[in-house]
Design a protein around this motif. Structure first.
Motif, PDB file in Angstrom:
ATOM      1  N   PRO A 103       1.107   2.924 -17.084  1.00  0.00           N
ATOM      2  CA  PRO A 103       1.097   4.187 -17.247  1.00  0.00           C
ATOM      3  C   PRO A 103       1.256   4.952 -15.789  1.00  0.00           C
ATOM      4  CG  PRO A 103       0.053   3.616 -19.034  1.00  0.00           C
ATOM      5  CD  PRO A 103      -0.120   2.546 -18.117  1.00  0.00           C
ATOM      6  N   THR A 104       2.846   5.575 -15.744  1.00  0.00           N
ATOM      7  CA  THR A 104       2.596   6.475 -14.085  1.00  0.00           C
ATOM      8  C   THR A 104       2.778   5.464 -13.109  1.00  0.00           C
ATOM      9  OG1 THR A 104       0.527   6.850 -13.715  1.00  0.00           O
ATOM     10  CG2 THR A 104       1.165   8.834 -15.222  1.00  0.00           C
ATOM     11  N   GLN A 105       2.947   4.869 -12.906  1.00  0.00           N
ATOM     12  CA  GLN A 105       3.140   3.344 -12.179  1.00  0.00           C
ATOM     13  C   GLN A 105       4.678   3.969 -11.012  1.00  0.00           C
ATOM     14  OE1 GLN A 105       2.317  -0.858 -11.591  1.00  0.00           O
ATOM     15  NE2 GLN A 105       2.116  -0.474  -9.848  1.00  0.00           N
ATOM     16  N   THR A 106       4.222   3.981 -10.242  1.00  0.00           N
ATOM     17  CA  THR A 106       5.508   4.218  -9.985  1.00  0.00           C
ATOM     18  C   THR A 106       6.721   2.812  -8.733  1.00  0.00           C
ATOM     19  OG1 THR A 106       4.937   5.073  -7.356  1.00  0.00           O
ATOM     20  CG2 THR A 106       5.595   6.883  -8.770  1.00  0.00           C
ATOM     21  N   LEU A 107       7.798   2.969  -8.602  1.00  0.00           N
ATOM     22  CA  LEU A 107       8.218   1.902  -8.310  1.00  0.00           C
ATOM     23  C   LEU A 107       7.459   1.580  -6.671  1.00  0.00           C
ATOM     24  CD1 LEU A 107      10.480  -0.529  -7.799  1.00  0.00           C
ATOM     25  CD2 LEU A 107      11.880   1.253  -7.214  1.00  0.00           C
ATOM     26  N   GLN A 108       7.672   2.935  -5.978  1.00  0.00           N
ATOM     27  CA  GLN A 108       6.009   3.003  -4.548  1.00  0.00           C
ATOM     28  C   GLN A 108       5.178   2.487  -5.093  1.00  0.00           C
ATOM     29  OE1 GLN A 108       7.951   3.954  -1.303  1.00  0.00           O
ATOM     30  NE2 GLN A 108       5.974   2.380  -1.281  1.00  0.00           N
ATOM     31  N   GLU A 109       4.357   2.620  -5.827  1.00  0.00           N
ATOM     32  CA  GLU A 109       3.892   2.027  -5.986  1.00  0.00           C
ATOM     33  C   GLU A 109       3.224   0.647  -6.276  1.00  0.00           C
ATOM     34  OE1 GLU A 109       0.422   5.785  -7.581  1.00  0.00           O
ATOM     35  OE2 GLU A 109       1.700   5.054  -8.679  1.00  0.00           O
ATOM     36  N   SER A 110       4.394   0.326  -7.047  1.00  0.00           N
ATOM     37  CA  SER A 110       4.984  -1.718  -6.631  1.00  0.00           C
ATOM     38  C   SER A 110       5.020  -2.154  -6.530  1.00  0.00           C
ATOM     39  CB  SER A 110       5.864  -1.718  -8.219  1.00  0.00           C
ATOM     40  OG  SER A 110       5.273  -1.156  -9.365  1.00  0.00           O
ATOM     41  N   VAL A 111       5.946  -1.464  -4.762  1.00  0.00           N
ATOM     42  CA  VAL A 111       5.858  -2.357  -3.486  1.00  0.00           C
ATOM     43  C   VAL A 111       4.428  -2.350  -2.849  1.00  0.00           C
ATOM     44  CG1 VAL A 111       7.033  -1.892  -2.099  1.00  0.00           C
ATOM     45  CG2 VAL A 111       7.979  -1.903  -3.597  1.00  0.00           C
ATOM     46  N   ASP A 112       3.817  -1.453  -3.395  1.00  0.00           N
ATOM     47  CA  ASP A 112       2.621  -0.708  -2.152  1.00  0.00           C
ATOM     48  C   ASP A 112       1.414  -2.123  -2.802  1.00  0.00           C
ATOM     49  OD1 ASP A 112       3.846   0.036  -0.551  1.00  0.00           O
ATOM     50  OD2 ASP A 112       2.256   2.335  -1.573  1.00  0.00           O
ATOM     51  N   SER A 113       1.259  -2.183  -3.531  1.00  0.00           N
ATOM     52  CA  SER A 113       1.004  -3.716  -4.953  1.00  0.00           C
ATOM     53  C   SER A 113       0.732  -4.421  -4.028  1.00  0.00           C
ATOM     54  CB  SER A 113       1.054  -3.656  -5.944  1.00  0.00           C
ATOM     55  OG  SER A 113       0.151  -1.637  -6.663  1.00  0.00           O
ATOM     56  N   LEU A 114       2.060  -5.139  -3.885  1.00  0.00           N
ATOM     57  CA  LEU A 114       2.333  -6.331  -3.293  1.00  0.00           C
ATOM     58  C   LEU A 114       2.182  -6.822  -2.023  1.00  0.00           C
ATOM     59  CD1 LEU A 114       3.208  -9.160  -4.222  1.00  0.00           C
ATOM     60  CD2 LEU A 114       5.625  -7.757  -3.241  1.00  0.00           C
ATOM     61  N   GLU A 115       2.013  -5.227  -1.347  1.00  0.00           N
ATOM     62  CA  GLU A 115       1.633  -5.472  -0.070  1.00  0.00           C
ATOM     63  C   GLU A 115       0.353  -6.026   0.613  1.00  0.00           C
ATOM     64  OE1 GLU A 115       1.369  -4.811   4.097  1.00  0.00           O
ATOM     65  OE2 GLU A 115       3.450  -5.467   2.916  1.00  0.00           O
ATOM     66  N   VAL A 116      -0.055  -5.134  -0.348  1.00  0.00           N
ATOM     67  CA  VAL A 116      -2.622  -4.858  -0.343  1.00  0.00           C
ATOM     68  C   VAL A 116      -2.372  -6.951  -1.219  1.00  0.00           C
ATOM     69  CG1 VAL A 116      -3.616  -4.293  -2.233  1.00  0.00           C
ATOM     70  CG2 VAL A 116      -2.794  -2.803  -1.154  1.00  0.00           C
ATOM     71  N   VAL A 117      -1.630  -7.194  -1.863  1.00  0.00           N
ATOM     72  CA  VAL A 117      -1.646  -8.341  -2.527  1.00  0.00           C
ATOM     73  C   VAL A 117      -1.643  -9.988  -1.604  1.00  0.00           C
ATOM     74  CG1 VAL A 117      -1.020  -9.984  -3.764  1.00  0.00           C
ATOM     75  CG2 VAL A 117      -1.613  -8.602  -4.660  1.00  0.00           C
ATOM     76  N   GLN A 155      -1.350  -9.014   2.204  1.00  0.00           N
ATOM     77  CA  GLN A 155      -2.256  -8.832   3.620  1.00  0.00           C
ATOM     78  C   GLN A 155      -3.696  -9.776   2.492  1.00  0.00           C
ATOM     79  OE1 GLN A 155      -3.132  -5.063   4.847  1.00  0.00           O
ATOM     80  NE2 GLN A 155      -0.930  -4.253   4.738  1.00  0.00           N
ATOM     81  N   MET A 156      -4.209  -9.819   1.828  1.00  0.00           N
ATOM     82  CA  MET A 156      -5.202 -10.980   1.205  1.00  0.00           C
ATOM     83  C   MET A 156      -5.131 -11.867   1.001  1.00  0.00           C
ATOM     84  SD  MET A 156      -6.406  -7.670  -1.966  1.00  0.00           S
ATOM     85  CE  MET A 156      -7.832  -6.921  -2.581  1.00  0.00           C
ATOM     86  N   ASP A 167      -0.555   1.035   4.965  1.00  0.00           N
ATOM     87  CA  ASP A 167      -1.135   0.100   6.686  1.00  0.00           C
ATOM     88  C   ASP A 167      -0.867  -0.978   6.825  1.00  0.00           C
ATOM     89  OD1 ASP A 167      -2.801   0.147   8.599  1.00  0.00           O
ATOM     90  OD2 ASP A 167      -2.394   2.411   9.056  1.00  0.00           O
ATOM     91  N   ALA A 168      -0.235  -1.467   7.860  1.00  0.00           N
ATOM     92  CA  ALA A 168      -0.077  -2.675   8.392  1.00  0.00           C
ATOM     93  C   ALA A 168      -2.066  -3.363   8.122  1.00  0.00           C
ATOM     94  CB  ALA A 168       0.495  -3.411   9.127  1.00  0.00           C
ATOM     95  N   SER A 169      -2.802  -2.869   8.596  1.00  0.00           N
ATOM     96  CA  SER A 169      -4.185  -3.844   8.809  1.00  0.00           C
ATOM     97  C   SER A 169      -5.577  -2.700   7.783  1.00  0.00           C
ATOM     98  CB  SER A 169      -4.728  -2.997  10.838  1.00  0.00           C
ATOM     99  OG  SER A 169      -4.853  -1.172  10.440  1.00  0.00           O
ATOM    100  N   LEU A 170      -4.659  -2.275   7.016  1.00  0.00           N
ATOM    101  CA  LEU A 170      -5.641  -2.053   5.111  1.00  0.00           C
ATOM    102  C   LEU A 170      -6.538  -3.242   5.360  1.00  0.00           C
ATOM    103  CD1 LEU A 170      -6.341   0.352   2.769  1.00  0.00           C
ATOM    104  CD2 LEU A 170      -4.697  -1.601   1.897  1.00  0.00           C
ATOM    105  N   ILE A 171      -5.845  -4.108   5.328  1.00  0.00           N
ATOM    106  CA  ILE A 171      -7.461  -5.528   4.733  1.00  0.00           C
ATOM    107  C   ILE A 171      -7.752  -5.692   6.176  1.00  0.00           C
ATOM    108  CG2 ILE A 171      -6.872  -7.786   3.837  1.00  0.00           C
ATOM    109  CD1 ILE A 171      -6.619  -5.418   1.926  1.00  0.00           C
ATOM    110  N   ALA A 172      -7.259  -5.959   6.721  1.00  0.00           N
ATOM    111  CA  ALA A 172      -7.715  -6.374   7.768  1.00  0.00           C
ATOM    112  C   ALA A 172      -8.896  -5.147   8.719  1.00  0.00           C
ATOM    113  CB  ALA A 172      -6.927  -6.283   9.142  1.00  0.00           C
TER     114      ALA A 172
END
Length: 707
Positions: free
Chosen positions: A487-501, A503-504, A598-603
């Motif tokens: 609930p309340t997850q936005t499209l932006q947050e869905s894209v950002d979640s994939l970006e975190v994954v 990077q991992m 951020d492109a270096s979040l996980i790094a």
């Protein structure tokens, strides 16, 4: 005298016994009751995938069926090849005979239908050394092809793991299932009840208990119960397990009691005792309604060690459904399934069924007791491999169990589910790996700090990345559970979640993962109060039979189905090791925002200091390596595959010899405060300076740990 037969119904799993009946049998027999167990699931799988049953299936095929599906038509054309190979394939999957693997990997040995089309380049996944694994993968595709044949010609309900799940999911009224039960038994069900009858004749029970862990077991249980009511009306029938405990708690529809006498909720040990003794019912539905009863909860210590004796350990099959080594663990290998503890030590996640007993009531046993149980299970099964099935294994208990395994010199392998929290330091992960831990799975969920906080996960992305890093550096594989549509997850947050994954995966922190769409359940905090999570319940209607998922309304503003497709397509590529440089938003159809991560979040997390390198005088120091060898200018420390010569000053060498001898006694706690006192006997220099030196860092991977 009462006699209980506990049954695992079709189709639960094929690679190892489901543990429910083993726990019940272990407890009840220790109380002096007569209880036997039977894995109808694996018995039926072995019966169905045999030459004589396959011959009957092919003989019953009609031209109309073949004409509707080119894949089935191809399989029918290869019928003689299937009939000549099926017993060899099953023997290989049961025994893992490597002498058969090369034959199976020959491209002309196995008949190949639709499932092989998507197999990909096998040399890429298995190379020249993975013949046995490749053979298992091919045999699994072969059985999946035959499953398609059974589903297309015998019954649409068939799967290797589950049966009739589609019609058993979230049933508002029992009438939907009863309509199916009024139909004649199909050939699969005839084989099922024939096996059941043989076991009934052998055991002569007065009470039969079915475990129902999933909706995909319900139809098979009811078919068996229907048969027992027809042929053995004097036998009482009980059903318990995860499915009724989750979905049937508010049941008012009594039609199921035409087939089942008792439906038990939550832990089944004491309710079954009541049935044995003829006493008042406990947490049990019967024809006259629900009986809560009174009794103190059974403790994990009282439940005791599961008893896997009497199960056909030579009949389980090791399947390889995917090439990913971490993802395979669920279907490949003869794991002894055990619970480290009852319940979840966190039990606060908004999406989880935290109001139910199996989650909310947490308790454990001493590590020595649990390792005693492990050794007993090894004697029962002959297997030294364990899957600890906890909702989330407690870090403190994993530490103590790892120490106890090492103290006893016990050689085992194991994996479990964890929360990716800060207590999984680098040294704790090294300790777990030394004690046999090969893999962990855990929830990264939405991979968004805002949403992780909203769902009360108790960890954030930085903590999860550090824990994953420490597991990965210790050689422990990592699987991440992922979620979208909270609930309340936005499209932006869905894209950002994939970006975190992304990077991992790129950083090597995750070996495999799985996205699932969020489902709001009636027993979760979000299901109890949807408005608190920014959505509203679609209706307040309570079904008369099964209740689990809550329908809710949300002004999402984007197509959740397309988001799911994009996430899963990206993940499929990530697990194959490609697509990691593709921008996250490119995986989604339609206009999609670029990531804001951020492109270096996980790094950035990869270079953060590990908590086990922060001096803590109350922390325990252990030495788990072989005894060091003194040299004139230092020590030789032996690892499993090589030796490392380290130079030390004479007083440092003397100190380390004494320290390692003391810290190798895993039966007592030796702290860094005590180590600092010991160091003063050998030097006036600062122990903390020595501890923070490069020399100490070199000893850590060889076994000098702070935990």
């Amino acid at each position: 005298m009462e006699k209980l037969l506990l049954i695992t119904p079709p189709f639960v799993q094929v690679n190892c016994p489901y543990p429910a009946t083993a726990y019940l049998k272990g407890y009840l027999t220790r109380q002096g009751y007569q209880a036997e167990q039977y894995d109808l699931s694996i018995e039926l799988i072995n019966r169905l995938f045999s030459r004589d049953i396959l011959l009957r299936i092919f003989d019953a095929c009609t031209p109309e069926q073949m004409g509707k599906d080119p894949n089935l038509e191809r399989m029918y054309g290869l019928r003689e090849r299937y009939l000549s190979t099926i017993d060899t394939v099953m023997e290989f999957l049961r025994k893992g005979d490597n002498t058969l693997a090369t034959l199976i990997c020959n491209g002309e040995f196995l008949p190949q239908a639709g499932r092989f089309d998507a197999a990909g380049e096998l040399d890429y996944f298995f190379g020249n050394l993975g013949t046995a694994d490749c053979a298992k993968f091919l045999c699994t595709l072969y059985l999946q092809d035959l499953s398609d044949l059974i589903r297309g010609t015998v019954t649409e309900h068939f799967e290797i793991v589950r049966y009739g799940e589609r019609i058993s999911m979230s049933i508002p009224l029992f009438a939907k299932l009863e309509a199916e039960l009024r139909q004649p038994r199909n050939p699969i069900e005839e084989e099922m009840v024939a096996l059941l009858e043989r076991q009934i004749e052998a055991v002569r029970p007065t009470l039969v208990g079915f475990t129902a862990p999933f909706p995909g077991n319900l139809l098979a249980i009811l078919r068996c119960a229907q048969y027992l009511k027809e042929r053995h009306p004097d036998i009482r029938i009980a059903m318990g397990g995860g499915y009724p405990s989750t979905e049937l708690r508010t049941m008012t529809d009594k039609a199921i009691f035409r087939y089942i006498d008792y439906i038990i909720l939550d832990d089944g040990e004491r309710p079954l005792e009541r049935l044995f003794a003829g006493n008042d019912l406990l947490r049990t539905y019967a024809r006259d309604g629900y009986h809560e009863g009174e009794a103190a909860p059974l403790t994990h210590a009282e439940r005791g060690c599961p008893d896997f004796s009497g199960l056909p350990h030579d009949k389980y099959l090791s399947l390889t459904e995917v090439t990913n080594p971490m993802h395979r663990l669920w279907s490949d290998g003869r794991w002894n399934k055990m619970m480290l503890a009852h319940g979840c030590y966190w039990a606060k996640c908004a999406f989880c069924d935290t109001s139910l007993d199996y989650i909310r009531r947490y308790e454990s046993v001493p590590a020595a007791t649990f390792v005693d149980w492990m050794e007993e299970v090894i004697r029962q099964t002959g297997s030294r491999s364990f899957h600890f099935t906890d909702e989330a294994a407690p870090p403190k208990l994993l530490k103590e169990i790892s120490l106890e395994i090492l103290r006893r010199g016990l050689c085992v392998s194991w994996w479990t589910n964890v929360r990716f929290e800060s207590r999984y330091t680098g040294d704790l992960c090294l300790l777990m790996a030394a004690a046999g831990c090969i893999a962990v799975s855990g929830g990264l969920e939405v991979a968004s700090d805002r949403l992780l906080k909203k769902m009360n996960k108790g960890v954030d992305i930085a903590q999860a990345a550090l824990a994953m890093r420490n597991f990965s550096y210790a050689g422990i594989m990592v699987h991440a559970y992922l979620m979208y549509g909270f609930p309340t997850q936005t499209l932006q947050e869905s894209v950002d979640s994939l970006e975190v994954v992304r990077q991992m995966f790129r950083a090597g922190l995750i070996d495999s993962a799985f996205w699932h769409r969020y489902a709001m359940t009636v027993h979760s905090p979000s299901g109890t109060d949807p408005e608190a999570f920014g959505v509203r319940r679609r209706n307040a209607h309570v079904h008369a039979f099964a209740n689990n998922e809550v329908a809710f309304v949300e002004n999402r503003g984007y197509d959740i189905r397309l988001v799911g497709e994009g996430l899963n397509e990206a993940l499929r590529h990530y697990m194959a090791g490609d697509g990691l440089d593709r921008p996250a938003h490119k995986w989604f159809a339609g206009k999609t925002p670029r990531t804001a991560v951020d492109a270096s979040l996980i790094a950035d997390q990869m270079i953060r200091p590990d908590a086990s390198r922060l001096f803590d005088e109350n922390a325990r120091v252990v030495w788990i390596g072989p005894p060091p060898v003194r040299q004139e200018d230092g020590l030789v420390l032996h690892g499993a595959s090589s030796a490392r010569k380290l130079k030390f000053k004479p007083h440092e060498t003397e100190f380390l010899l004494c320290l390692m001898q003391t810290a190798s006694d895993l039966s007592r706690k030796f702290t860094f405060g005590e180590a600092a006192e010991l160091f003063r006997h050998y030097s006036e220099e600062s122990f903390v300076a020595f501890y923070l030196s490069k020399k100490w860092d070199l000893m850590r991977p060889l076994g000098l740990l702070q935990i």
